[in-house]
Scaffold this motif. Structure first.
Motif, mmCIF file in Angstrom:
data_model
loop_
_atom_site.group_PDB
_atom_site.id
_atom_site.type_symbol
_atom_site.label_atom_id
_atom_site.label_comp_id
_atom_site.label_asym_id
_atom_site.label_seq_id
_atom_site.Cartn_x
_atom_site.Cartn_y
_atom_site.Cartn_z
ATOM 1 N N ILE A 26 0.807 -1.221 0.000
ATOM 2 C CA ILE A 26 0.000 0.000 0.000
ATOM 3 C C ILE A 26 0.837 1.268 0.000
ATOM 4 N N GLU A 27 1.989 1.260 0.693
ATOM 5 C CA GLU A 27 2.811 2.470 0.758
ATOM 6 C C GLU A 27 3.256 2.906 -0.639
ATOM 7 N N THR A 28 3.762 1.939 -1.418
ATOM 8 C CA THR A 28 4.231 2.263 -2.772
ATOM 9 C C THR A 28 3.073 2.642 -3.678
ATOM 10 N N LYS A 29 1.978 1.886 -3.591
ATOM 11 C CA LYS A 29 0.825 2.145 -4.447
ATOM 12 C C LYS A 29 0.241 3.537 -4.200
ATOM 13 N N VAL A 30 0.126 3.933 -2.934
ATOM 14 C CA VAL A 30 -0.468 5.231 -2.610
ATOM 15 C C VAL A 30 0.451 6.374 -3.022
ATOM 16 N N THR A 31 1.750 6.255 -2.716
ATOM 17 C CA THR A 31 2.665 7.341 -3.092
ATOM 18 C C THR A 31 2.723 7.511 -4.605
ATOM 19 N N ASP A 32 2.714 6.397 -5.346
ATOM 20 C CA ASP A 32 2.711 6.485 -6.812
ATOM 21 C C ASP A 32 1.410 7.111 -7.319
ATOM 22 N N LEU A 33 0.305 6.740 -6.701
ATOM 23 C CA LEU A 33 -0.989 7.272 -7.130
ATOM 24 C C LEU A 33 -1.090 8.769 -6.854
ATOM 25 N N LEU A 34 -0.565 9.220 -5.714
ATOM 26 C CA LEU A 34 -0.585 10.654 -5.401
ATOM 27 C C LEU A 34 0.253 11.439 -6.411
ATOM 28 N N LYS A 35 1.388 10.877 -6.808
ATOM 29 C CA LYS A 35 2.213 11.539 -7.827
ATOM 30 C C LYS A 35 1.450 11.624 -9.151
ATOM 31 N N GLN A 36 0.720 10.562 -9.478
ATOM 32 C CA GLN A 36 -0.039 10.556 -10.724
ATOM 33 C C GLN A 36 -1.175 11.580 -10.684
ATOM 34 N N ILE A 37 -1.837 11.693 -9.526
ATOM 35 C CA ILE A 37 -2.901 12.691 -9.373
ATOM 36 C C ILE A 37 -2.346 14.093 -9.575
ATOM 37 N N GLN A 38 -1.188 14.379 -8.954
ATOM 38 C CA GLN A 38 -0.559 15.696 -9.095
ATOM 39 C C GLN A 38 -0.265 15.978 -10.566
ATOM 40 N N LYS A 39 0.311 15.002 -11.243
ATOM 41 C CA LYS A 39 0.664 15.160 -12.661
ATOM 42 C C LYS A 39 -0.587 15.365 -13.510
ATOM 43 N N ASP A 40 -1.609 14.559 -13.271
ATOM 44 C CA ASP A 40 -2.839 14.666 -14.066
ATOM 45 C C ASP A 40 -3.533 16.007 -13.862
ATOM 46 N N MET A 41 -3.541 16.495 -12.629
ATOM 47 C CA MET A 41 -4.189 17.776 -12.358
ATOM 48 C C MET A 41 -3.487 18.907 -13.091
ATOM 49 N N PHE A 42 -2.147 18.887 -13.081
ATOM 50 C CA PHE A 42 -1.410 19.941 -13.776
ATOM 51 C C PHE A 42 -1.652 19.867 -15.280
ATOM 52 N N GLU A 43 -1.583 18.662 -15.840
ATOM 53 C CA GLU A 43 -1.749 18.519 -17.281
ATOM 54 C C GLU A 43 -3.156 18.926 -17.723
ATOM 55 N N LYS A 44 -4.159 18.595 -16.917
ATOM 56 C CA LYS A 44 -5.527 18.998 -17.240
ATOM 57 C C LYS A 44 -5.663 20.515 -17.213
ATOM 58 N N ALA A 45 -5.120 21.142 -16.164
ATOM 59 C CA ALA A 45 -5.202 22.603 -16.048
ATOM 60 C C ALA A 45 -4.432 23.285 -17.170
ATOM 61 N N LYS A 46 -3.278 22.728 -17.534
ATOM 62 C CA LYS A 46 -2.470 23.333 -18.591
ATOM 63 C C LYS A 46 -3.169 23.219 -19.944
ATOM 64 N N ALA A 47 -3.765 22.064 -20.212
ATOM 65 C CA ALA A 47 -4.475 21.900 -21.487
ATOM 66 C C ALA A 47 -5.625 22.888 -21.593
ATOM 67 N N GLU A 48 -6.343 23.098 -20.486
ATOM 68 C CA GLU A 48 -7.455 24.043 -20.510
ATOM 69 C C GLU A 48 -6.948 25.466 -20.660
ATOM 70 N N ARG A 49 -5.872 25.810 -19.935
ATOM 71 C CA ARG A 49 -5.287 27.150 -20.074
ATOM 72 C C ARG A 49 -4.813 27.387 -21.498
ATOM 73 N N ASP A 50 -4.083 26.413 -22.057
ATOM 74 C CA ASP A 50 -3.533 26.579 -23.405
ATOM 75 C C ASP A 50 -4.635 26.779 -24.448
ATOM 76 N N SER A 51 -5.796 26.160 -24.223
ATOM 77 C CA SER A 51 -6.901 26.315 -25.176
ATOM 78 C C SER A 51 -7.485 27.717 -25.139
ATOM 79 N N HIS A 52 -7.115 28.505 -24.131
ATOM 80 C CA HIS A 52 -7.618 29.873 -23.995
ATOM 81 C C HIS A 52 -6.529 30.919 -24.245
#
Length: 704
Positions: A588-614
């Motif tokens: 669980i320790e590895t799975k959760v830390t990896d998942l949190l990193k993925q959430i951080q990355k996905d949130m930034f990429e989603k926000a950047k794609a939306e910003r770039d479209s504007h």
């Protein structure tokens, strides 16, 4: 500027003349209903809460609509293309500022230009009705009969309008108008709470129409902030302050490694010190708050509360610097500042008092100073992008927008897609020798044989709690906050599930123990985690509570999960069925830390794609205002003429006023920055406004 008492006096006098006796409450300014309601509750005001709209239709007829706060108002019911009248029209007609209008404002309509409409909800109400008497720092309570008597005493005809909490308004004496698919949707119906019931969740959607209401509910119901009785000042609750502490921890460690030291200077500035640097003072003069009395005694010299600390710190620098060996001085302080003069505060984004860090440095030479400016700006970009998952554009402010008294200003600019507005994220200024010459910060220059002195080269740089507001606006959704894991006070919440009323106490306690063990395992690897064992709330209620607070990851653990040696992980940033997946407890320790990193990355990429479209490139003026009104930031080629950005702002405001109905178009496009990352400039490219040869691409947009 008239005081609140002076604004209210004519209206209260008219009420007295009509023999209308009503209670009057004094309070902090309330610019929105959501700011007003806690004041009403705190001061035990009895009465129905209202809202008053001031509209203008296509034929230039003005309408004043008084409605219950919960009633839906379809502006198209009050004339073709009815829209909010501009602030200047309201001021000229009713002599009242935005946020203070009410039926009482009709007293100032000398030419009787306004049609009056009153919601039947108010007229059917048997108790008191609450309105502002010409100022949002006062509230009066009157009955429906007293309201009608006041309006009719001014020789107005009252049009009664039936409005529902969930549907479109309609004239009481006429059939309902056909449904208009383009009309603004009504906010969800609000229900009264029953005894013991709590209000959880967000009632307003995250749309441009309801953005202010959505934002207010999100920050208060998620326990980020609470309102205070001094307008423009707010209480930062622990959930918000922990985010600021995480930012402090990152930035503080980075600048310490650069050689910057923390310190603290007083918050008070003598008038003489503040006025020593004329250009700098002129930039802040309207915002300066002054201490003028001690008890009942007037101070012999007024003392300012710092709007920024150049004039506080630099006299000390002048004393400390005698030789080149005394340089560099690189100091930072975490403190509060006060900037008073504005009428529409917005929590975190634009407040009269705010927290920030401000760095002030002095160097023996210009290259070292300029290097620091850009190093600090890179750290600010990292705060936004690596921690808050908010994309920013790095650039230089125009000569018109740069820091008063500085040589140049660098900035990181964020963007709020739902409103189409830019936000200045943080700034790093090179002051050159301007302040050192004013305050006498000079040293014996060893490179000069005559023993003459050289003035120091200085910088100042600052980042504020605005960071928190930008994060909320960019990532929040209809369910509340969405926290990037890097700054979330709590990264993982563990909730026991599958417990029924008949579950034996021993089994219940065993499951609780497993939840606690899971939280401990995660804490040991640096994950901010907690087991929510509140048994007075259902699991579903706790799910909603932590979703509202934006916790990135929820782990559900029940007897069946334990039997399978797994937990069900639910991501806050993902909606629908895709947000859940089982995770093995063994790793669980590895799975959760990896998942949190993925959430951080996905949130930034989603926000950047939306910003770039504007972000759009515009080369001809005919395309500029339509792109602006489509809620975009605009890259446009411009020349170096200072009047160009003034003309762009003025012309885009005028054209927008002709094209759109909303309040925002009265604001033209300002120059947000000159991006460091410049698009290619083909030979012969002309300035979009002057037609002269273009010097660079500039980023324009509406802004907070």
């Amino acid at each position: 500027m008239a005081t609140a008492s002076e604004k209210a006096a004519p209206i209260l006098g008219k009420l007295e003349e009509l023999n209308i006796k009503c209670p009057v409450w004094e309070h902090a300014a309330a610019f929105t209903v959501d700011e007003w309601k806690p004041i009403i509750k705190e001061q035990n005001m009895e009465g129905i809460v209202t809202k008053t709209l001031f509209l203008k239709d296509k034929k230039d007829q003005l309408h004043l609509v008084a409605a219950a706060e919960q009633s839906a108002v379809d502006m198209k019911a009050f004339g073709k293309d009815a829209r909010f009248a501009k602030d200047e029209v309201m001021s000229a007609t009713l002599n009242v500022e935005k946020g203070s209008v009410s039926p009482f404002s009709l007293l100032n309509d000398k030419d009787k230009k306004v049609k009056v409409h009153v919601d039947t909800t108010l007229l059917n109400h048997g108790g008191k009705i609450l309105f502002h008497p010409g100022t949002n720092e006062r509230t009066v309570a009157i009955t429906k009969d007293e309201l009608l008597a006041f309006i009719k005493a001014l020789a107005y005809e009252v049009n009664t309008v039936e409005m529902s909490a969930g549907g479109a308004p309609k004239p009481a004496s006429k059939p309902a108008a056909p449904k208009d698919s383009t009309a603004k949707k009504a906010a969800p119906e609000k229900k009264e709470l029953e005894a013991g019931e709590t209000k959880l969740g967000i009632e307003y959607p995250k749309t441009e129409e309801y953005f202010a209401d959505w934002y207010s509910q999100v920050i208060t119901r998620s326990d980020m902030l609470d309102y205070y009785d001094v307008s423009g000042c707010y209480i930062l609750r622990p959930w918000a302050f922990k985010i600021w502490k995480i930012i402090q921890g990152f930035f503080g460690a980075e600048i310490e490694d650069m050689g910057v030291e923390d310190c603290y200077f007083p918050m008070f500035v003598s008038k003489g010190a503040l006025e020593r640097e004329k250009e700098h003072v002129e930039g802040f003069a309207p915002e300066v708050a002054w201490v003028t009395k001690s008890g009942e005694s007037d101070l012999s010299e007024h003392i300012a509360i710092r709007p920024t600390s150049e004039t506080v710190m630099y006299p000390a620098y002048a004393k400390w610097v005698q030789s080149y060996r005394d340089l560099p001085i690189r100091l930072n302080q975490w403190c509060n500042v006060v900037r008073w003069e504005f009428s529409h505060p917005q929590p975190f984004i634009r407040t009269r008092e705010f927290l920030w860090q401000e760095g002030h440095s002095a160097f023996a030479n210009k290259p070292e100073a300029e290097t620091e400016v850009f190093n600090i700006l890179d750290l600010y970009a990292r705060i936004y992008e690596e921690y808050l998952a908010v994309p920013v554009i790095k650039g230089k402010k125009s000569e018109k927008e740069k820091f008063a008294g500085g040589d140049f200003t660098t900035t990181v600019e964020a963007f709020i897609p739902v409103t189409g507005r830019g936000v200045q994220g943080a700034t790093s200024h090179h002051l050159g020798q301007n302040f050192s010459k004013m305050f006498g910060i000079k040293f014996e220059d060893p490179t000069k044989s005559d023993g003459s002195h050289t003035y120091a080269y200085q910088n100042s740089w600052g980042c504020t709690t605005r960071t928190v507001g930008v994060m909320i606006m960019v990532h929040g959704d209809d369910r509340g906050l969405v926290m990037p894991p890097m700054v979330s006070p709590l990264q993982v919440v563990i909730i026991p599930c599958g417990i029924a009323a008949k579950t034996p106490q021993a089994e219940r306690e065993a499951l609780y123990n497993e939840c606690e063990k899971l939280a401990t395992r995660l804490k040991r690897v640096g994950v901010r985690s907690k087991a929510d064992l509140r048994n007075n709330y259902s699991p579903g209620w706790r799910f909603a509570d932590w979703e509202l607070k934006g916790v990135p990851l929820r782990l559900e653990l029940g007897p069946k999960d334990l039997a399978k040696q797994q937990t069900l992980a639910c991501r806050r940033d993902v909606g629908g069925k895709d947000n859940k997946a089982p995770l093995p407890l063994e790793s669980i320790e590895t799975k959760v830390t990896d998942l949190l990193k993925q959430i951080q990355k996905d949130m930034f990429e989603k926000a950047k794609a939306e910003r770039d479209s504007h972000v759009v490139e515009v080369r001809e003026w005919k395309d500029f205002t339509p792109a602006l009104n489509a809620k975009n930031m605009i890259l446009a080629p411009v020349c170096a003429d200072k009047e160009v950005e003034v003309n762009i702002k003025k012309r885009s405001a005028e054209e927008s006023a002709e094209q759109l109905d909303d309040k925002a178009p009265s604001m033209g496009a300002k120059c947000l920055c000159i991006p460091f990352d410049q698009p290619d400039m083909p030979p012969g490219t002309k300035c979009i406004m002057s037609g002269k040869p273009a010097a660079f691409w500039a980023l324009f947009g509406r802004s907070y």
